[in-house]
Write a protein that holds these residues in place. Structure first.
Motif, PDB file in Angstrom:
ATOM      1  N   GLY A 237     -46.180  63.499 -22.912  1.00 13.74           N
ATOM      2  CA  GLY A 237     -45.271  63.618 -24.045  1.00 13.74           C
ATOM      3  C   GLY A 237     -43.931  62.964 -23.770  1.00 13.74           C
ATOM      4  N   HIS A 238     -43.409  63.180 -22.577  1.00 12.61           N
ATOM      5  CA  HIS A 238     -42.126  62.590 -22.213  1.00 12.61           C
ATOM      6  C   HIS A 238     -42.224  61.067 -22.153  1.00 12.61           C
ATOM      7  CE1 HIS A 238     -38.142  62.415 -20.399  1.00 12.61           C
ATOM      8  NE2 HIS A 238     -38.635  61.554 -19.518  1.00 12.61           N
ATOM      9  N   ALA A 239     -43.316  60.558 -21.581  1.00 13.39           N
ATOM     10  CA  ALA A 239     -43.480  59.110 -21.469  1.00 13.39           C
ATOM     11  C   ALA A 239     -43.565  58.442 -22.835  1.00 13.39           C
ATOM     12  CB  ALA A 239     -44.729  58.797 -20.646  1.00 13.39           C
ATOM     13  N   LEU A 240     -44.145  59.158 -23.814  1.00 17.63           N
ATOM     14  CA  LEU A 240     -44.280  58.617 -25.168  1.00 17.63           C
ATOM     15  C   LEU A 240     -43.115  58.990 -26.068  1.00 17.63           C
ATOM     16  CD1 LEU A 240     -48.063  59.416 -25.777  1.00 17.63           C
ATOM     17  CD2 LEU A 240     -47.070  57.149 -25.355  1.00 17.63           C
ATOM     18  N   ASN A 241     -42.214  59.841 -25.533  1.00 18.83           N
ATOM     19  CA  ASN A 241     -41.101  60.357 -26.335  1.00 18.83           C
ATOM     20  C   ASN A 241     -41.613  61.089 -27.574  1.00 18.83           C
ATOM     21  OD1 ASN A 241     -38.374  60.851 -26.846  1.00 18.83           O
ATOM     22  ND2 ASN A 241     -38.163  59.017 -28.113  1.00 18.83           N
ATOM     23  N   ARG A 242     -42.641  61.909 -27.349  1.00 16.85           N
ATOM     24  CA  ARG A 242     -43.240  62.680 -28.432  1.00 16.85           C
ATOM     25  C   ARG A 242     -43.298  64.156 -28.023  1.00 16.85           C
ATOM     26  NH1 ARG A 242     -42.878  61.292 -32.922  1.00 16.85           N
ATOM     27  NH2 ARG A 242     -44.814  62.289 -33.623  1.00 16.85           N
ATOM     28  N   PRO A 243     -43.185  65.075 -28.987  1.00 13.90           N
ATOM     29  CA  PRO A 243     -43.303  66.495 -28.645  1.00 13.90           C
ATOM     30  C   PRO A 243     -44.737  66.859 -28.307  1.00 13.90           C
ATOM     31  CG  PRO A 243     -43.214  66.227 -31.022  1.00 13.90           C
ATOM     32  CD  PRO A 243     -42.964  64.857 -30.430  1.00 13.90           C
ATOM     33  N   THR A 244     -44.908  67.947 -27.577  1.00  5.81           N
ATOM     34  CA  THR A 244     -46.238  68.493 -27.311  1.00  5.81           C
ATOM     35  C   THR A 244     -46.284  69.924 -27.821  1.00  5.81           C
ATOM     36  OG1 THR A 244     -45.544  69.168 -25.085  1.00  5.81           O
ATOM     37  CG2 THR A 244     -46.635  67.030 -25.304  1.00  5.81           C
ATOM     38  N   LEU A 245     -47.485  70.381 -28.115  1.00  8.99           N
ATOM     39  CA  LEU A 245     -47.639  71.719 -28.665  1.00  8.99           C
ATOM     40  C   LEU A 245     -47.517  72.764 -27.567  1.00  8.99           C
ATOM     41  CD1 LEU A 245     -50.685  71.075 -31.036  1.00  8.99           C
ATOM     42  CD2 LEU A 245     -48.258  71.088 -31.624  1.00  8.99           C
ATOM     43  N   PRO A 246     -46.823  73.876 -27.828  1.00  8.16           N
ATOM     44  CA  PRO A 246     -46.668  74.915 -26.797  1.00  8.16           C
ATOM     45  C   PRO A 246     -47.943  75.719 -26.572  1.00  8.16           C
ATOM     46  CG  PRO A 246     -45.612  75.603 -28.829  1.00  8.16           C
ATOM     47  CD  PRO A 246     -46.048  74.184 -29.048  1.00  8.16           C
ATOM     48  N   MET A 247     -48.764  75.829 -27.612  1.00  6.44           N
ATOM     49  CA  MET A 247     -49.986  76.625 -27.488  1.00  6.44           C
ATOM     50  C   MET A 247     -51.110  75.782 -26.904  1.00  6.44           C
ATOM     51  SD  MET A 247     -49.365  79.682 -28.414  1.00  6.44           S
ATOM     52  CE  MET A 247     -51.018  80.314 -28.680  1.00  6.44           C
ATOM     53  N   PRO A 248     -51.768  76.247 -25.853  1.00  8.22           N
ATOM     54  CA  PRO A 248     -52.854  75.469 -25.250  1.00  8.22           C
ATOM     55  C   PRO A 248     -54.099  75.455 -26.129  1.00  8.22           C
ATOM     56  CG  PRO A 248     -52.710  77.618 -24.213  1.00  8.22           C
ATOM     57  CD  PRO A 248     -51.538  77.527 -25.153  1.00  8.22           C
ATOM     58  N   THR A 249     -54.918  74.452 -25.916  1.00 12.68           N
ATOM     59  CA  THR A 249     -56.230  74.409 -26.555  1.00 12.68           C
ATOM     60  C   THR A 249     -57.128  75.402 -25.832  1.00 12.68           C
ATOM     61  OG1 THR A 249     -55.932  72.055 -27.020  1.00 12.68           O
ATOM     62  CG2 THR A 249     -58.175  72.942 -27.175  1.00 12.68           C
ATOM     63  N   PRO A 250     -57.662  76.406 -26.532  1.00 11.67           N
ATOM     64  CA  PRO A 250     -58.429  77.448 -25.830  1.00 11.67           C
ATOM     65  C   PRO A 250     -59.716  76.927 -25.214  1.00 11.67           C
ATOM     66  CG  PRO A 250     -58.557  77.736 -28.208  1.00 11.67           C
ATOM     67  CD  PRO A 250     -57.556  76.658 -27.972  1.00 11.67           C
ATOM     68  N   ALA A 251     -60.127  77.579 -24.158  1.00 10.31           N
ATOM     69  CA  ALA A 251     -61.314  77.136 -23.425  1.00 10.31           C
ATOM     70  C   ALA A 251     -62.550  77.134 -24.309  1.00 10.31           C
ATOM     71  CB  ALA A 251     -61.527  78.037 -22.209  1.00 10.31           C
ATOM     72  N   PHE A 252     -62.682  78.137 -25.202  1.00 10.47           N
ATOM     73  CA  PHE A 252     -63.895  78.205 -26.012  1.00 10.47           C
ATOM     74  C   PHE A 252     -63.989  77.002 -26.946  1.00 10.47           C
ATOM     75  CE2 PHE A 252     -60.990  80.139 -29.080  1.00 10.47           C
ATOM     76  CZ  PHE A 252     -61.430  79.620 -30.285  1.00 10.47           C
ATOM     77  N   ALA A 253     -62.843  76.510 -27.441  1.00  6.16           N
ATOM     78  CA  ALA A 253     -62.846  75.342 -28.313  1.00  6.16           C
ATOM     79  C   ALA A 253     -63.262  74.093 -27.543  1.00  6.16           C
ATOM     80  CB  ALA A 253     -61.470  75.155 -28.931  1.00  6.16           C
ATOM     81  N   LEU A 254     -62.804  74.003 -26.304  1.00  8.80           N
ATOM     82  CA  LEU A 254     -63.177  72.859 -25.484  1.00  8.80           C
ATOM     83  C   LEU A 254     -64.668  72.879 -25.159  1.00  8.80           C
ATOM     84  CD1 LEU A 254     -60.095  72.898 -23.106  1.00  8.80           C
ATOM     85  CD2 LEU A 254     -60.647  71.107 -24.758  1.00  8.80           C
ATOM     86  N   ARG A 255     -65.192  74.079 -24.928  1.00 10.95           N
ATOM     87  CA  ARG A 255     -66.626  74.181 -24.638  1.00 10.95           C
ATOM     88  C   ARG A 255     -67.456  73.813 -25.865  1.00 10.95           C
ATOM     89  NH1 ARG A 255     -67.223  76.509 -19.665  1.00 10.95           N
ATOM     90  NH2 ARG A 255     -65.476  77.789 -18.923  1.00 10.95           N
ATOM     91  N   LEU A 256     -66.974  74.187 -27.055  1.00 13.77           N
ATOM     92  CA  LEU A 256     -67.680  73.810 -28.279  1.00 13.77           C
ATOM     93  C   LEU A 256     -67.644  72.302 -28.488  1.00 13.77           C
ATOM     94  CD1 LEU A 256     -66.544  76.575 -30.806  1.00 13.77           C
ATOM     95  CD2 LEU A 256     -68.856  76.198 -29.927  1.00 13.77           C
ATOM     96  N   ALA A 257     -66.488  71.696 -28.207  1.00 21.92           N
ATOM     97  CA  ALA A 257     -66.318  70.270 -28.461  1.00 21.92           C
ATOM     98  C   ALA A 257     -66.998  69.401 -27.409  1.00 21.92           C
ATOM     99  CB  ALA A 257     -64.839  69.925 -28.535  1.00 21.92           C
ATOM    100  N   LEU A 258     -66.913  69.818 -26.156  1.00 22.21           N
ATOM    101  CA  LEU A 258     -67.363  68.968 -25.058  1.00 22.21           C
ATOM    102  C   LEU A 258     -68.647  69.430 -24.402  1.00 22.21           C
ATOM    103  CD1 LEU A 258     -63.898  68.421 -23.323  1.00 22.21           C
ATOM    104  CD2 LEU A 258     -65.023  66.931 -24.985  1.00 22.21           C
ATOM    105  N   GLY A 259     -69.089  70.628 -24.734  1.00 20.52           N
ATOM    106  CA  GLY A 259     -70.297  71.140 -24.122  1.00 20.52           C
ATOM    107  C   GLY A 259     -70.112  71.455 -22.652  1.00 20.52           C
ATOM    108  N   GLU A 260     -71.158  71.258 -21.865  1.00 17.97           N
ATOM    109  CA  GLU A 260     -71.141  71.620 -20.444  1.00 17.97           C
ATOM    110  C   GLU A 260     -70.095  70.850 -19.655  1.00 17.97           C
ATOM    111  OE1 GLU A 260     -74.320  71.791 -16.704  1.00 17.97           O
ATOM    112  OE2 GLU A 260     -75.014  71.326 -18.740  1.00 17.97           O
ATOM    113  N   PHE A 261     -69.752  69.646 -20.110  1.00 14.90           N
ATOM    114  CA  PHE A 261     -68.755  68.841 -19.407  1.00 14.90           C
ATOM    115  C   PHE A 261     -67.409  69.550 -19.313  1.00 14.90           C
ATOM    116  CE2 PHE A 261     -65.204  65.782 -19.847  1.00 14.90           C
ATOM    117  CZ  PHE A 261     -65.282  65.191 -18.589  1.00 14.90           C
ATOM    118  N   ALA A 262     -67.070  70.356 -20.324  1.00 14.33           N
ATOM    119  CA  ALA A 262     -65.775  71.046 -20.313  1.00 14.33           C
ATOM    120  C   ALA A 262     -65.625  71.915 -19.076  1.00 14.33           C
ATOM    121  CB  ALA A 262     -65.611  71.891 -21.569  1.00 14.33           C
ATOM    122  N   GLY A 263     -66.707  72.589 -18.686  1.00 10.44           N
ATOM    123  CA  GLY A 263     -66.638  73.515 -17.568  1.00 10.44           C
ATOM    124  C   GLY A 263     -66.409  72.852 -16.228  1.00 10.44           C
ATOM    125  N   GLU A 264     -66.793  71.566 -16.091  1.00  3.66           N
ATOM    126  CA  GLU A 264     -66.609  70.868 -14.817  1.00  3.66           C
ATOM    127  C   GLU A 264     -65.639  69.699 -14.922  1.00  3.66           C
ATOM    128  OE1 GLU A 264     -69.796  70.082 -12.156  1.00  3.66           O
ATOM    129  OE2 GLU A 264     -71.181  71.404 -13.223  1.00  3.66           O
TER     130      GLU A 264
END
Length: 299
Positions: A237-264
């Motif tokens: 964010g700093h390198a792009l001079n753009r804000p970032t969101l304070p709330m993290p992307t939850p693990a369950f959403a990443l697992r839904l989006a990426l499948g097994e790859f998210a876990g490793e």
């Protein structure tokens, strides 16, 4: 020094060849299409096609070919492709080199920090043992496939690379559009460590290893300053001079989006240190995230 390179059209291979050519070193590229240039030679690991004469007079081989780890969801078929695209080609190369009367002096073979599995916040280096998980098993078999070359007396170096930062491809290129929209956010807890290296340092480390005859075995090709995912997010964010969101992307959403790859691939911690490179005197030109990201966004 004449060098044979596989994976020459990829993010790392293309940058390496530009550097080697600038150094005045002749390069031969093993390609999987009809050769279109004098420096190209055909091979096909799936069908066992490789003419060993391509290595005649070569001093070194840099083997980088393999299916992308995070390019697709990890179906059983794709996991098999990830494994076999590494072990088949590596086994074929190693056997061909071992059977030569005057083989190249060194084989630098691609590998990955996935070997260590989830290290959480514990720092590890080349002396640490194999971790757990699919990627750890893949890397162990991938490195093991170089055994014929090693047993034939060829110096073998396994390049345990971290995530290479470049806007031209890889993990950083995939998330840049999200960060440019101001939607970048930490992943999971954000506390998991992330082992990375700039593309410039990756190329320079490989050039260093080609020349350093005292180094063999596994080498962590990573920055000496691994960062947490939260710090990485802030740095982009700093390198792009753009804000970032304070709330993290939850693990369950990443697992839904990426499948097994998210876990490793994104939710585990890997705090990997380049002990061999540091002890051998390699000097990192872009050792910290701000410097490396600035260079990556301008490469």
């Amino acid at each position: 020094m004449t060098i044979v390179v596989t994976g020459s059209s990829g993010l790392l291979g293309s940058a390496l060849i530009r550097a080697l050519t600038a150094d005045g070193r002749p390069v031969r590229r093993l390609v999987r299409h009809e050769p279109a240039a004098p420096d190209e030679a055909f091979w096909n690991p799936e069908e066992g096609i490789l003419d060993p004469s391509v290595f005649d007079g070569a001093d070194a081989v840099v083997h980088l070919a393999g299916a992308g780890i995070g390019d697709r969801r990890w179906t059983p078929a794709y996991k098999r492709k990830v494994l076999e695209s590494r072990t088949r080609g590596t086994s074929m190369l190693a056997a061909a080199l071992a059977g030569m009367g005057a083989p190249p002096e060194v084989l630098l073979s691609g590998s990955a920090v996935g070997f260590y599995g989830d290290t959480r916040d514990r720092a590890v280096d080349e002396h640490d043992r194999q971790g757990e998980g699919f990627l750890a098993d893949v890397v162990a078999q991938w490195e093991g496939a170089t055994a014929p070359a090693d047993e034939a007396g060829i110096r073998v170096v396994c390049l345990r690379s971290g995530v290479v930062l470049s806007r031209s491809g890889g993990a950083l290129a995939k998330v840049l559009p999200i960060f440019r929209m101001g939607l970048g956010a930490p992943l999971g807890t954000g506390r998991q460590y992330f082992s990375w290296i700039s593309r410039t340092d990756w190329v320079n480390a490989v050039r260093f290893l080609l020349q350093n005859e005292e180094i063999s075995g596994p080498v962590n090709v990573t920055s000496p300053e691994p960062a947490t995912n939260a710090d990485y997010t802030k740095a982009i964010g700093h390198a792009l001079n753009r804000p970032t969101l304070p709330m993290p992307t939850p693990a369950f959403a990443l697992r839904l989006a990426l499948g097994e790859f998210a876990g490793e691939g994104v939710l585990i911690g890997q705090r990997v240190l380049p002990r061999v490179l540091l002890d051998a005197g390699y000097h990192f030109t872009e050792p910290d995230l701000p410097t490396a990201l600035k260079a990556a966004l301008n490469d």
